[in-house]
Design an enzyme around this catalytic site. Sequence first.
Site, mmCIF file in Angstrom:
data_model
loop_
_atom_site.group_PDB
_atom_site.id
_atom_site.type_symbol
_atom_site.label_atom_id
_atom_site.label_comp_id
_atom_site.label_asym_id
_atom_site.label_seq_id
_atom_site.Cartn_x
_atom_site.Cartn_y
_atom_site.Cartn_z
ATOM 1 N N HIS A 1 -0.708 -20.261 2.181
ATOM 2 C CA HIS A 1 0.198 -19.548 3.076
ATOM 3 C C HIS A 1 -0.033 -20.011 4.520
ATOM 4 C CE1 HIS A 1 0.407 -15.952 0.081
ATOM 5 N NE2 HIS A 1 1.344 -16.849 -0.157
ATOM 6 N N GLU B 1 -4.964 -10.693 2.865
ATOM 7 C CA GLU B 1 -5.642 -11.980 2.755
ATOM 8 C C GLU B 1 -6.214 -12.366 4.115
ATOM 9 O OE1 GLU B 1 -2.375 -14.325 1.298
ATOM 10 O OE2 GLU B 1 -1.716 -14.890 3.290
#
Lengths: 288, 390
Positions: free
Chosen positions: A247, A209
């Site tokens: 996150h 990511e």
Amino acid sequence: MSILVNKDTKVIVQGFTGKEGSFHAEQCLAYGTKIVGGVTPNKGGQEHLGKPVFNTVSEAVKATGATVSMIFVPPAFVADAVMEAADAGIELAVVITEGAPVRDMQAAKAYATKHNMKTIGPNCPGIITAEECKIGIMPGMIFKKGHVGLISKSGTLTYEGANQVCREGFGISTAVGIGGDPIIGLSYKQLLPMFEADPETHAIVMIGEIGGDLEIQAAKFIKEHITKPVVAFIAGQTAPKGKRMGHAGAIVSGGAGTAKEKMDALEAAGVKVVVSPAEIGKAIAEVL
Amino acid sequence: MNIHEYQAKQIFAKYGVPTPRGIVANTADQAVRNAAELGGKIWVVKAQIHAGGRGLGGGVKLARSLDEVGEFASQILGMTLVTHQTGPEGKLVQKVYIEEGADIKDELYLGVVLDRAKEMPVIMASTQGGMEIENVAHDNPEKIIKVAVDPAIGFQGFHGRELVFGLGITDPAEQKKFISFASKLYKLYMENDAEMIEINPLIKTGAGDFLALDGKMGFDDSALGRHPDIEDMRDISEEDADEREASRYGLSYISLDGEIGCMVNGAGLAMGTMDTINYMGGTPANFLDVGGKANAETVAKGFEIILKNPKVKAIFVNIFGGIVRCDRIANGILEATKMVNVHVPVIVRLDGTNAPEAAEILKNANIPNVIAATDLADGAAKAVAAAKGE
């Protein structure tokens, strides 16, 4: 064969008697994981889920011979728990807890490295060797045994990827959720050579990511050292800059850590990069 | 979490990091009183918003009289300041910081951030103060000195020497002052669980003193629990109201420009869903991670927040049920559609544990607005089609 954990791995749980620890330890036991005990200070001598409880990790290791610890303690106590595990001679700590301060993880990881303890996480679903050993919170039933290794920063993308791989008629050797925090334990670069060396793993799925440069490091490593086919997806192509996407580590800061630069680096390293996670299964079918 | 310049300077002062003297004001009258209290002949009136580039946007003015202080403060207070960091909508200025004028000889840059690759804080310094550090990094990377400090040993003399020799500071008295400045900054970075500190510019005065002319600080959200004094500095007017509202319900929400609302479990899958919508020719309206506990209440709240955005033409609910069973989530979605008036098509993809049971529940409920999808690709395609009115 598999990587890091298998049916013989002896596991203890730190934060064993807490709500989360209990629930997931029970699920892991049901999956067949050899959980040999747990640690909760001041509850030593009791029994929980039919397994002994110890006051310290050191006592638990001496009594059970455990080599892996699954950690469920609250965020403020994560660093302490990781360092205690390292000090007690645990070989692998799997940290599920989300929300540990970065400064704490920095210190804990440095200490773990000094004691040759590997760490997975924090803020991750854990590790599973299909149909042998589940250490974490993932739904075990979607991981059918097979020959694809999986490394992912995201929990639900791990399930998505594994599910597609299995639907295409393949299966999983070991899947590792490495977590999306700014400082994490084992990363692609350490796990890729383990899969390369594992005869049961024939291909690798790598899910990354935005944020940081672990995927770029992985690309360099793949180019030089990995001969097995790798399929990759990088989440956050449509994420705005400077915004933290769920996150703690998923943020494009100062224009660095974009999905595009990671996808380009992986593609240049010969990796089959997919634009949508919906294509992971098909891509594995193409490379195998 | 980020704080204002005046708040960062309060922390600097506590640690002995030198700054010009200043006092924050909410009104023009207060600004004038502050200037009078500070004394001197020149003051700087600075808009307090959580974004850089304030000077270019007209948010920083040099005043040469108390009248000018009042004039500039009333201009700046209440203005919507647009800078390259605020986005086109800008930010409303509610506070100004009145600071004594400084005698600027040189402008430097000094910052501390986490180096994720080295896994330790790195002090960054440059002689190119007053410029965007990203631009310096891009155009003249050699002009940035980076010194990583291992927290196990802390800030040592050699770290300081690398900084001053790297910056070309040759006078021993100035070297001593700069090293003391940097070591205090490192200390306050660590002790407050900061995520980043940026002083741009850090100035050298004619007398050879170093002062933090600006100050930006961000903190590790996970560590705020042990810093109540910093949590108290939170300015909620600087934060997106919908994002805050969502976080109260354990939802992680970020609004975007597109037309397809997204509700997903897990941050990675949420991003992956946005990427898939984009790949299929649609545009995501938001990022929304409902977390591990998708139930009727959180799903209803999610619908409510997504539907506040008038651009939304369809909603894609994409859940991969793990420990949470899909049949429960399906019931939660049905409940939620009763609690919130969902007037756009809702495409629901439920996969994982008990997915077939969930599909049955949705089918039997037979709600016209709710369209079931079999997998991620199917769901994204249906959402894109629905948003286009197909």
